[in-house]
Structure formats: structure tokens, C-alpha cells
Enzyme design. Structure first.
Site, mmCIF file in Angstrom:
data_model
loop_
_atom_site.group_PDB
_atom_site.id
_atom_site.type_symbol
_atom_site.label_atom_id
_atom_site.label_comp_id
_atom_site.label_asym_id
_atom_site.label_seq_id
_atom_site.Cartn_x
_atom_site.Cartn_y
_atom_site.Cartn_z
ATOM 1 N N LYS A 45 0.825 -1.206 0.000
ATOM 2 C CA LYS A 45 0.000 0.000 0.000
ATOM 3 C C LYS A 45 0.861 1.259 0.000
ATOM 4 O O LYS A 45 0.486 2.277 -0.579
ATOM 5 C CB LYS A 45 -0.965 0.000 1.186
ATOM 6 C CG LYS A 45 -0.308 -0.075 2.557
ATOM 7 C CD LYS A 45 -0.430 1.203 3.303
ATOM 8 C CE LYS A 45 0.089 1.042 4.721
ATOM 9 N NZ LYS A 45 0.146 2.287 5.468
ATOM 10 N N THR A 46 2.052 1.207 0.607
ATOM 11 C CA THR A 46 2.921 2.388 0.603
ATOM 12 C C THR A 46 3.386 2.709 -0.808
ATOM 13 O O THR A 46 3.450 3.875 -1.216
ATOM 14 C CB THR A 46 4.132 2.171 1.529
ATOM 15 O OG1 THR A 46 3.672 1.849 2.846
ATOM 16 C CG2 THR A 46 4.998 3.417 1.589
ATOM 17 N N ASP A 233 -3.579 7.944 5.097
ATOM 18 C CA ASP A 233 -3.036 6.606 5.330
ATOM 19 C C ASP A 233 -3.585 6.058 6.647
ATOM 20 O O ASP A 233 -3.913 6.829 7.561
ATOM 21 C CB ASP A 233 -1.503 6.684 5.384
ATOM 22 C CG ASP A 233 -0.851 5.308 5.315
ATOM 23 O OD1 ASP A 233 -1.542 4.333 4.986
ATOM 24 O OD2 ASP A 233 0.357 5.219 5.588
ATOM 25 N N GLU A 234 -3.675 4.732 6.763
ATOM 26 C CA GLU A 234 -4.135 4.057 7.988
ATOM 27 C C GLU A 234 -5.488 4.612 8.461
ATOM 28 O O GLU A 234 -5.693 4.925 9.636
ATOM 29 C CB GLU A 234 -3.096 4.202 9.112
ATOM 30 C CG GLU A 234 -1.705 3.703 8.761
ATOM 31 C CD GLU A 234 -1.605 2.177 8.700
ATOM 32 O OE1 GLU A 234 -2.642 1.496 8.786
ATOM 33 O OE2 GLU A 234 -0.465 1.682 8.558
ATOM 34 N N GLN A 264 -7.058 -4.600 10.377
ATOM 35 C CA GLN A 264 -5.892 -4.232 11.176
ATOM 36 C C GLN A 264 -6.177 -3.045 12.096
ATOM 37 O O GLN A 264 -5.266 -2.342 12.523
ATOM 38 C CB GLN A 264 -4.698 -3.913 10.270
ATOM 39 C CG GLN A 264 -4.206 -5.111 9.480
ATOM 40 C CD GLN A 264 -2.919 -4.823 8.737
ATOM 41 O OE1 GLN A 264 -1.843 -4.728 9.316
ATOM 42 N NE2 GLN A 264 -3.024 -4.690 7.425
ATOM 43 N N ARG A 610 2.691 -10.878 10.454
ATOM 44 C CA ARG A 610 4.038 -10.291 10.587
ATOM 45 C C ARG A 610 5.091 -11.253 10.044
ATOM 46 O O ARG A 610 6.230 -10.871 9.792
ATOM 47 C CB ARG A 610 4.372 -10.001 12.056
ATOM 48 C CG ARG A 610 3.524 -8.961 12.789
ATOM 49 C CD ARG A 610 3.309 -7.698 12.005
ATOM 50 N NE ARG A 610 2.065 -7.792 11.226
ATOM 51 C CZ ARG A 610 1.770 -6.972 10.218
ATOM 52 N NH1 ARG A 610 2.633 -6.049 9.842
ATOM 53 N NH2 ARG A 610 0.629 -7.090 9.570
#
Length: 762
Positions: A45-46, A233-234, A264, A610
Site C-alpha cells: 500500500k505504501t 493513510d491508515e 488491522q 508479521r
């Protein structure tokens, strides 16, 4: 696909589009109108967000100063600026509105400070200054600060500001949450005092701007006209204040692109509301939803396991992660006997990784609660395994642990002046710097330890009445604790000392997330003491642990909470303590029911994802909590793992089988409890949902082996005086029996408290 995509020749493709998959390209090129980009873990996504910014600038859809790009951390903002700079060059320097919510809001507020009674050079208070100011107000209001701690009021005001509530919005019900209804009054006084000081706290940065945008339409119109494009973002981590601020700014042009993952959202305790991302399409009708589902991080088995768990949550936006990576190893699920064996087993597994030539920097241990780190730290020190704690201090470096150890050091060694200095006014006893200085002067003059000087100064007129009385109680307590140390087990001494000193009560009164964690750490400290023969032996162990720094440049295993691990990734991840009551957290379930259960499940999803190559989940059959052994059942999240993606192993020390895990055995009521079907003891189904939560932790687990009992009832084949054998402590005679717990006088190890299931008749 918009016009740019249709007219751009393949050979003229800009560099920022290279390497992007189709959904990422769509996220970059769909520039106009509201866009929700659902970006699963590890889906790049970044890269998409950076390319989108570059595209807006490169195609001259907006000048850099006309784009509002909001992140949650300074680190994310720096990374975004650097990445965009590599794509569009110096143009990135003209992006004044790329930063965190607070940084951008502060910049806006400096321009319009007078509209809320401030000057443009206002001061932003840090936490210490905020607490000092609130304490002044509490004392002036004649409120007992011990009963109603300053930190509780600070936390409450922060919650109100996160919700976008000004003092006038606080009703009687909200006000009742502090000092019997005085919360709203103190909030109003606090805000007035901040204005008088030309200051604000971090919560005010957004709150003041929210008030300005709501009440000054000209200012709102100015920013709506300025920002041609808004990127966030987020988005799943936004609180109400941030959500309202963004919605106001985006209402005119509606060119807002939000990137996030509802699966998340794990920060509700900080005010984050997963509902914000879930209702995006309702807030912005006609919004385009783009799903980034190709994962570049993890193996298919890891993704399958994570997806199987999160699928049990309701009300999701929905996505299906997939990857082109090799299938890799299945997720390991290992059952062990107790906490110490869990630490030993993790150490053994990490040794296997190290012998295979893998770097320890690519290994992480993720815990649900900070107090879980202590067992691993002690084990790693013992075997020489280098490690680091991320997102916090090592266990024995934490402030509450240092305070507790200082009390114990004073009891153990009267001449420990450093320890006495640390605890003389913790918790607060009204002993100011002058009083402590006088004790120091007398100690130097007489050549005696501070504890002796403190006792002697009570016979003088050096101290005032209140300080003298308070010091007298402390001196008397220390003398009494030293007498108790000769007859009371040192762990029990620590429990009583922390209670009688008021130290435990200090954190119990605080009623915050941080205070709860500190209390858990103190309980873990007392539990750790039980493993040592004496107070002196334990304190010596702590000194050795504290002295073991290791080389910071050497590869190290990372130990951290799941919350701290969000956004990070490792080749091998150990997920420990997956038991009901610990994970999901019983406290969270009790406080929030189904809503909290779903957030705990999102934590499990974050934890599993992770891992790049291998995820190892471990649960223990027994845990010592608050000094008592408790039988445990595996977390319901273990039962939700799809069988085709896991390898299950359940063993005792030495490799003997404890029980055969069979999650499909519907005849076993405890398997049903683990699944969350609500059929086991102490469980109930939550109305109106397919999920369940526990109203009480299950206390009994029956083993499938008749030779081993994990319940609290105790064995009926044992009696006082009987000779028994314990694998660790050897032979001994039973001195006391309490349920399934025994006090045994061992021939070589002295008296120990153990569970009856650990002994055989000798």
C-alpha cells in the site's frame, strides 16, 4: 480507468507505475472522486500511495501545495516524502501539507489561533506539563487526588477531545466519570487555564481546528478550495475528531482517497474507531472501492491461517489475500506444559533457526501483554541468547519494577542509600526535597546510611509535623518488613510490602491502560521471585540480568507486543501465550464484549501476518497468575486456524505426549469452548452474533490421559507426609495440600510449591 491511462503510450509509461500490479495501478490512476483503498497486510500500500502522490504532481492535476496527505507517524511522513522525492525530484519540497494529523493541525491553528482565543505563538504542552496543570486544578477544587488521580482525569479529557467534545458537550453522565460528577467542570477550568497561558495540549490541535471549521465557514471554504486532493493513510486508525476534521475538508471537492485495512484496526484504546472505514461508502456516496489483495510478504500457509481466523469477525469489508510465493512451511501450533517450558521451547526453536544460518535479526517473539516478556528475558540471559525489547523497556528496567526492587533492596540491605532515595517519596508521602536533603545532611554528618539517619531525624525538630509523621510510618514499615523477611516467604513478603506501602493502590486508583499493565508487571515480578530460594538470591539474579547488555550491533531476537509489531515483518515469528484469558484478553472481553473480541481477533490477524516464512503459535496448559497456578485452554483463535494450514504438536518437557489435539472432535465440550461455541463451562453465546465471549475464565481442563489432571480439584491418591518425586526438585515429602497445589519439603531443594500433576508417588 481514467483518461490518462487510456492516452498514455506503453513506451511513455512514467517510472512510478513500473512494477505495480493492476489494483495498485487502479489506485494510482483513479484520481477524481472518493476512493477507498482496502490494503491487506503486505500488499504494497505504501508503494501505491507514493505512486498516487507522484502521479498527481507529475500530471499537474495539482500543485504540491494543493495536496493534503495525512499520515499517523512522523516516520511514515518522512518515508513518504523521501519516496515521492525520488520519483518527482525537488517538487516534493513544495508539499507543506504532508505530515501527521497533529503536525498539520498545528500549522493550521497557528494561522487562526485568535479564533479560539489563542495567539499564534501558543505553546504545546507535553504530558508532564499537562499533568502538573491538572493537579493544580484538582487541589484547588479540594478533590482527594489519591482517590481521583490526576492521570485518570487527563485520560478522560483526552478521550473527550478524541471524540471532538468541547466542555459544553459534556453531559452529566460523562461528567460522572470523574470525582462524583465534577469531570465536566474541571475540563472547562482546564481549557480556560490553557487559554490564559496561551497554550494547548496535543488533543487541542485537532479539537480547536474542528471548532474553527464548524463555526467559521469562511475558513472552512478557504481550506476546501485549497486542497484539490486529500489522501489519508491508515484510515482504520482514525478517531472521531480526525474523522470529522477530514470529512469537513473533503465535502466540497470529494477528491479524498483513504487507504486502510479494517482487519488491522487494533487501537480502540487510543480512540480509534473501525466504524470510520466501514462507513466510508455511506459518507461518500458513489465511492470507488479498490482492494489490494496480492501479498508480497508471506507464504500461502501463513495467509491461509490468518484469513481463516479473521473470517470469524462480522461486519468486515472483506478481501482475500493471495500470493505467488512458494507454499512454504505450515504454521506450527505447539502446546506446552507451562510458561517456563514455553520459554525453553522458543529458545530451542530459535537455536534451530540460528544453526540453519539465519540471522537473529529476522526472528521476533510477539506477546499480548508486556509482563509476558520476563520469562523469555530470563531464559535468554541464562542461555546467552542476544535479544532486544522494542516499544518498551526490558522487564527489570521498567519504572514500576525498579520501584518495587528498590523497596526490596532496602529491606534486604539497610545501607542501600540509592534504593532508599528512590522509594522515600514513592508513592507521594509529602516528603519534599528539603526534607530529603535534611536526611542526607544527617547521614553525612553521622556517617550512617539514609535509613538510619531517617530513623534518627525523627527524634529531632528538623521536620514539620506532616513530614515527620509520614517519614515515621515509612521507617516503621521498613523495620517491620525486615522482621517479616526472617519468617515469611520472600514472594509473599513482596506482595504484602507492595500493598502496605500503598504502591499497588497508587496504580489501582489510576484506572488507565498503562496502570493496568504496570499492575500486571508487578504481579509477574512477584511470580518470578518464587523461583529463587531467597530474596538475596533473587536480587543477585536481577543485578546480573541488568548488567547483561550485549553488543547492540550484534544480531538480536526481537521481543515486543503485537501492538508494537504492526507495520513490521520478520522471517520467523513466535506467537506466544495463545490461551483463553491471556489472548484474547479476559479484561478486554469483560469490558467490551463482542466488540472487544473482534478487536482481539484483529490482533491475532496482525500477529500472524508479521511472519514472512514461518509462524509458530504456542499455548501453555498452565500459567501462574497473581501467584497462583491456573489451568488454561488454548485460545479460541487456535481453533479457528484452518487445519490444512497448520501442523499441531502438543508435548510435555522431554517430548512425551500430553494430549492429542483434535479440533474437529465435537464430542469434547472443552474443544467447543476453544472454538468459541459457548458450550463449555463459564461460557455463553453473545446475542445477535455468531461470536462468543467468556464471562469467566474457564478454570478446569480435563486431560485425555487419565494419568494427568489439569483441574483444580486435586488428586485423591496423595496425602500429607507422602514421599513423592518431582522431575526438577527430586524427592520430598508433602507438607501441605491445597486443591491441586502442594507444599513439598524437598530433600535437596527445600520447601517448594508445585502442582500435584508434576509429581509421582515415590
Amino acid at each position: 480507468m481514467n483518461q490518462i491511462a487510456q492516452t498514455s503510450a506503453p513506451q511513455a509509461e512514467p517510472p512510478y507505475l513500473r512494477g505495480l500490479n493492476p489494483p495498485q495501478r487502479e489506485a494510482v490512476l483513479t484520481t477524481d472522486g472518493p476512493v477507498l483503498i482496502i490494503a491487506g497486510a503486505g500488499t504494497g500500500k505504501t508503494a501505491a500511495l507514493t505512486a498516487r502522490l507522484a502521479h498527481l504532481i507529475f500530471t499537474k492535476k495539482a500543485w504540491p501545495s494543493e495536496i493534503l496527505s495525512v499520515t499517523f507517524t512522523n516516520k511514515a511522513a518522512r518515508e513518504m516524502r523521501e519516496r515521492v522525492g525520488r520519483l518527482v525530484g525537488d517538487a516534493v519540497e513544495g508539499m507543506p501539507w504532508l505530515g501527521t494529523f497533529h503536525a498539520i493541525a498545528a500549522k493550521m491553528l497557528r494561522r487562526h489561533a485568535e479564533l479560539v482565543g489563542l495567539q499564534s505563538n501558543f505553546t504545546i504542552l507535553d504530558t508532564d506539563d499537562q499533568l502538573r496543570l491538572l493537579k493544580q486544578l484538582i487541589l484547588a477544587a479540594d478533590i482527594d487526588e489519591k482517590r481521583f488521580p490526576t492521570r485518570s482525569l487527563a485520560g478522560l479529557i483526552d478521550q473527550w477531545k478524541n471524540k471532538g467534545l468541547v466542555p459544553a458537550d459534556i453531559d452529566a453522565g460523562e461528567s460522572e466519570r470523574y470525582a462524583n460528577g465534577r469531570g465536566g467542570e474541571l475540563y472547562q477550568q482546564y481549557q480556560a487555564r490553557l487559554i490564559a497561558l496561551n497554550a494547548c495540549d496535543f488533543g487541542d490541535l485537532l479539537l480547536h481546528m474542528l471548532v474553527i471549521l464548524k463555526t467559521h465557514r469562511d475558513v472552512l471554504a478557504q481550506y476546501q478550495q485549497r486542497f484539490k486532493y486529500i489522501m489519508v493513510d491508515e484510515y482504520q486508525d482514525t478517531n472521531s475528531s480526525q474523522y470529522l476534521w477530514l470529512r469537513l475538508l473533503a465535502q466540497e471537492r470529494k477528491n479524498i482517497a483513504c487507504v486502510g485495512d479494517d482487519d488491522q484496526s487494533i487501537y480502540s484504546w487510543r480512540g480509534a474507531q473501525v466504524e470510520n472505514i466501514l462507513k466510508f461508502e455511506r459518507d461518500f456516496p458513489g465511492a470507488k472501492v479498490i482492494r489490494l489483495e496480492q501479498n508480497y510478504r508471506s507464504t500461502p500457509h501463513i495467509l491461509g491461517a490468518a484469513s481463516g481466523v479473521i473470517a470469524n469477525n462480522g461486519g468486515r469489508l472483506g478481501k482475500q489475500l493471495w500470493t505467488e510465493r512458494d507454499v512454504g512451511e505450515k504454521v506450527k501450533v505447539i502446546g506446552v506444559w507451562d510458561g517456563p517450558e514455553e520459554a525453553r521451547r522458543v529458545g530451542e526453536e530459535i537455536d534451530i533457526v540460528r544453526r540453519a544460518g539465519k540471522s537473529l535479526d529476522e526472528v521476533a517473539i510477539l506477546v499480548r501483554a508486556q509482563h509476558q516478556t520476563r520469562e523469555f528475558e530470563d531464559r535468554f540471559i541464562a542461555i546467552g541468547m542476544p535479544y532486544k525489547i522494542v516499544g518498551g523497556f526490558r522487564f527489570y528496567e521498567r519504572a514500576e519494577i525498579r520501584d518495587a526492587l528498590a523497596y526490596l533492596r532496602v529491606v534486604n540491605q539497610p545501607a542501600d542509600d540509592l534504593a532508599f532515595e528512590r522509594i522515600v517519596n514513592v508513592p507521594k508521602r509529602g516528603l519534599g526535597d528539603k526534607a530529603v536533603a535534611r536526611i542526607h545532611q544527617l547521614a553525612r554528618a553521622t556517617g550512617t546510611p539514609l535509613t538510619t539517619a531517617a530513623a534518627r531525624i525523627l527524634d529531632t525538630d528538623e521536620l514539620t509535623g506532616a513530614a515527620k509523621k509520614s517519614l515515621g510510618r515509612l521507617v516503621g514499615d521498613i523495620a517491620r518488613w525486615r522482621d517479616m523477611a526472617t519468617s515469611l516467604p520472600h514472594a509473599e513478603l513482596a506482595r504484602q510490602l507492595l500493598d502496605e506501602s500503598g504502591y499497588t493502590a497508587m496504580y489501582q486508583a489510576e484506572k488507565s491502560v498503562e496502570a493496568t499493565g504496570r499492575l500486571e508487571n508487578l504481579s509477574e515480578l512477584v511470580r518470578a521471585m518464587e523461583e529463587y530460594d531467597s530474596l538475596g538470591a533473587f536480587l543477585e539474579h536481577v543485578s546480573l540480568v541488568m548488567d547483561n547488555e550485549g553488543g547492540a550491533q550484534d544480531p538480536q531476537v526481537t521481543i515486543m507486543t503485537i501492538h508494537a509489531a504492526k507495520g513490521l515483518e520478520y522471517d520467523t515469528v513466535f506467537l506466544v501465550g495463545w490461551e483463553e484469558g491471556l489472548f484474547p484478553s479476559q479484561r478486554s472481553l469483560d469490558e467490551g464484549g463482542v466488540k472487544s473480541l473482534e478487536e482481539e481477533r484483529r490482533l491475532a490477524y496482525v500477529a500472524i501476518t508479521r511472519a514472512r516464512r514461518l509462524a509458530v503459535i504456542i499455548h501453555a496448559a498452565n500459567r501462574r497468575i497473581y501467584g497462583q497456578w491456573n489451568s488454561s485452554i488454548p485460545s479460541r483463535f487456535v481453533a479457528e486456524l484452518p487445519p490444512e494450514h497448520i501442523d499441531t504438536e502438543t508435548t510435555m518437557s522431554g517430548g512425551a505426549s500430553l494430549w492429542q489435539a483434535n479440533w474437529s472432535d465435537r464430542a469434547d465440550p472443552f474443544a467447543d469452548v476453544a472454538r468459541g461455541t459457548g458450550r463449555g463451562p463459564g461460557w455463553q453465546r453473545a446475542s445477535g452474533t455468531g461470536s462468543t465471549f467468556s464471562t469467566k475464565p474457564a478454570r478446569v481442563v480435563e486431560s485425555r490421559s487419565s494419568a494427568i489432571s489439569l483441574g483444580n480439584k486435586g488428586r485423591d491418591d496423595l496425602s500429607l507426609g507422602m514421599r513423592v518425586f518431582h522431575q526438577k526438585f527430586g524427592y520430598g515429602a508433602i507438607a501441605e495440600i491445597e486443591g491441586n497445589k502442594l507444599e513439598i519439603d524437598f530433600e535437596q531443594s527445600g520447601r517448594k510449591r508445585v502442582m500435584d500433576s508434576f509429581v509421582t508417588i515415590g
